[in-house]
Motif scaffolding. Structure first.
Motif: not given
Length: 773
Positions: A163-164, A185-188, A211-212
């Motif tokens: 969902i980037s 890669t989900s939060l990229t 997360l980091s």
């Protein structure tokens, strides 16, 4: 409430401050009366954040704001409608209105049976039928930059797609779904994401660095009540200040570092709060190994975190001691009350509050067969004493046991008394031994190298090793009081004269042993003296041998120093001799250029003399001359041209001035390049030549360049002086005239050499300046 901390370690001070603001935070709402605009120091590009007034005036203002932040648009989000295409099929987002840049939008569908995210959140609809059916509504590309919140809690979503595209997304709520895996890669690119809620899913794995990532600024992450059994260290923090990462009520047993994360001690991580309540962690993590640290104290310089281990069955063994010792000064202030953590094992510490336990009680008793390596031995690791205690006494051993490794202690106390060991192996672990008990064994010999490795042992007990007949001379550097040699008899000869002084130096009674002296018998070692032996002749010979060997060594050292100091001078002399005594019948290659003139092109006087006199003289003398600033084609790469030309040039002619290796970067690089390749050719090929003209009368003491200094020292240069008038003849004599081109214009050369210009060319630098004026 005020907390005063004195002499607290850096890590602990940060944890106390963070505990304070977490427990005292209020519950104010976000509006103009109770909040002010706030720009995090690490996130200046975001201008829609507010900080509640309860943080004003606090020393930890920025940390407080992270946990008490809100947005200027909070409560004004406009819903985007979700259309369910079938009971089990996909969903699409269908906006009911046109996009407005002044509005923000949210996607909400909670307590439903959605199996996946809407298919058009970040991708256009590709199904032809659906595209025709929803063509007027399904294109939400104009809304993506304004969607700030997604709340799909209490559904049945199994996969979190990429969902980037939602770059303004502030909150993602997928709690109580059926997610099993979270990809990094989900939060990229979700740089605006402050809150992610994944509580109550079925997560069994989270990829490292999820997360980091440096692009993420997550304030709160709730991953509690999942099924995680391991957790990568990179998901236990974010790269910047955060409020809380919650892993409570999982099944975490251990922490891993699959991405080989190395804690950068020059960087700050956090501060933040890590909740690990009600997990299955038994062994406190070895933070030194986990974070690739040289020293656990380095963690306190960079990792500013608070930890909550309530409800965790911690085994209070040696793995806990290093962390507890790090915070020893104020450990009670950290753990009491807020961290009600008790030991689950061992039995003697069960249900005791960890802060109340003496750190010396945190020990590990190794399993005899697996961890201790030798079934007959017992191994106890006591990190508080930095020592692994190994007891193999009366174990019927005939050789040294296998020594286990400790992750917490660097020293070894080894008790091998009352066995039948004959030899001490020359192994690296000997340097770690602090106490070695070999009493009542059958030791035959101790080598000098073995004794050297035992230099860190504060006590060595060799009592009753009656078969040991010789002591290593390295023992003379040990404290005689810490080397117990009771009831042994050693052979004392001229090589053992050190023993008497060694025993007397401390006056120790613990080292009372005996000497067997030839023709005299057995006497106490302290009574042994050189007068008991006829060692004068041996000593005299030894002295002379030492003098001779020392003299030879000194000669080699002086010769080596001279060879290094004057290596270039010797090389230049050798190369000149090689040119002088070369065979005339050798065939030498034809060079395109006879002379390459290297000079500081920014020095006007040098350039003027080269242009007006030197170049003309050499040209009319029949030499093919290359002048770099004149002959290198405009626009070409100069370094490349220099290399190519010098490959096909016989002689490098250097006009040495004070500015030859000057401070102008470009010119310095060109002259250095010219010299470098000219010197390389001169050294490798006997037909090459270097001629040096000392234009500014520079002495060798003024030159730092080693090779040019050598040329000046051996006199292989032409002084630019006015003591005689034949400088051009000197230059020509230094050049290789064997293959010099003969021209019909040599008659002109004779006229030239007799002219006023030739006379003028032989003048010194001062003469030229005077004539020019």
């Amino acid at each position: 409430m005020r907390i005063v901390v004195r002499r607290a370690p850096t890590l602990v001070r940060s944890l106390l401050a963070f505990q304070f603001f977490l427990t005292s935070s209020g519950s104010s709402t976000c509006n103009d009366t109770v909040a002010i605009p706030w720009h995090p120091s690490w996130f200046q590009s975001r201008d829609d954040l507010y900080c509640k007034n309860i943080c004003l005036g606090r020393g930890d203002y920025e940390q407080c704001c992270v946990c008490n932040s809100c947005t200027s648009w909070e409560g004004e989000e406009i819903d985007l409608f979700i259309e369910e295409l079938s009971v089990t099929g996909p969903n699409v987002v269908l906006p009911h209105h046109s996009v407005n840049d002044s509005n923000v939008y949210q996607i909400y569908r909670g307590y439903s049976e959605m199996k996946e995210l809407p298919i058009n959140i970040c991708n256009n609809i590709t199904d032809t039928k659906l595209e025709k059916l929803y063509s007027a509504f399904a294109d939400i590309s104009y809304f993506r930059e304004r969607i700030v919140r997604i709340n799909l809690e209490f559904n049945e979503i199994k996969i979190l797609d990429d969902i980037s595209c939602l770059r303004r997304l502030d909150e993602l709520n997928l709690q109580y779904n059926r997610l099993t895996f979270l990809s990094n890669t989900s939060l990229t690119n979700l740089t605006f994401l402050r809150t992610i809620q994944l509580k109550g899913n079925k997560l069994i794995g989270i990829e490292p660095n999820t997360l980091s990532s440096p692009d993420l600024y997550i304030f709160n992450a709730d991953i509690s009540k999942n099924e995680l059994e391991t957790q990568d260290v990179t998901n236990m923090y974010t790269a910047y200040t955060f409020c809380e990462i919650n892993f409570a009520s999982n099944a975490i047993k251990e922490f891993v570092n699959e991405g080989n994360f190395i804690l950068n001690t020059s960087k700050k991580y956090g501060p933040g709060f890590l909740n690990l309540q009600n997990n299955a962690i038994e062994k406190f993590p070895d933070l030194k190994t986990l974070l690739n640290l040289n020293d656990l104290n380095e963690m306190g310089k960079a990792w500013k975190f608070g930890f909550d281990f309530q409800g965790v069955p911690v085994i209070c063994d040696c793995s806990l001691e290093p962390f507890m010792s790090l915070a020893e000064d104020i450990i009670e202030s950290i753990w009491i009350g807020y961290f009600e953590v008790k030991c689950a094992a061992p039995e003697n510490l069960k249900n005791q509050l960890i802060p109340k336990i003496d750190p010396s009680m945190f020990v590990c008793e190794y399993n005899a067969e697996s961890d201790c390596q030798t079934p007959q031995c017992t191994c106890v690791d006591e990190p508080n004493k930095n020592t692994l205690f190994i007891d193999c006494s009366n174990a019927n051993l005939t050789k040294f046991p296998t020594i286990p490794l400790s992750a917490y202690s660097t020293r070894i106390s080894l008790n091998l008394s009352s066995n039948s060991i004959k030899n001490i192996p020359n192994k690296p672990f000997l340097s770690k031994i602090s106490h070695l008990d070999l009493s009542n064994n059958d030791i035959l010999e101790i080598s000098e190298d073995t004794a050297r490795k035992l230099e860190n042992a504060t006590l060595i007990d060799l009592t009753n090793n009656t078969r040991l007949l010789k002591l290593p001379q390295m023992f003379q550097y040990r404290n005689a009081c810490s080397t117990v040699l009771g009831n042994i008899v050693v052979d004392c000869d001229c090589e053992s004269l050190w023993i008497s002084e060694w025993i007397k130096s401390k006056g120790c009674t613990t080292s009372q042993f005996y000497c067997n002296i030839p023709e005299q018998g057995i006497v106490p070692a302290g009574a042994f003296h050189e007068n008991d032996l006829d060692c004068v002749q041996e000593s005299f010979l030894y002295i002379w041998i030492s003098i001779v060997l020392g003299s030879i060594l000194l000669i080699f050292l002086v010769f080596g120093w001279l060879l290094r100091q004057f290596r270039y001078e010797l090389l230049i002399v050798y190369l000149r001799m090689r040119r002088t005594f070369r065979k005339d019948n050798l065939v030498y290659p034809n060079f395109k250029f006879d002379v390459y003139i290297s000079l500081d092109e920014n020095n006007d006087q040098v350039r003027d003399w080269v242009n007006r006199h030197l170049e003309k003289y050499l040209t009319y003398s029949g030499y093919n001359v290359f002048l770099p600033y004149r002959d290198i084609p405009y626009g070409s790469v100069r370094d490349t041209e220099i290399i190519n030309v010098l490959k096909d040039t016989r002689t490098l002619l250097v006009v040495l001035s004070n500015t030859y290796f000057g401070t102008i970067d470009d010119e310095r690089l060109f002259t250095e390049c010219e010299w470098k390749y000219g010197w390389t050719n001169f050294r490798k090929e006997r037909q090459r030549n270097i001629v040096l003209i000392n234009f500014d009368h520079i002495s060798s003491r003024e030159i730092k360049h080693a090779q040019i200094k050598a040329f000046l020292r051996v006199g292989c240069c032409i002084d630019f002086g006015n003591h005689d008038r034949n400088i051009m003849e000197n230059i020509r004599s230094k050049l290789d005239t064997r293959r010099r081109k003969r021209r019909a214009g040599q008659n002109y050369y004779r006229t030239f050499s007799q002219s006023r210009e030739c006379t003028k060319s032989a003048l010194s630098y001062n003469d030229i300046e005077m004539n020019s004026s």
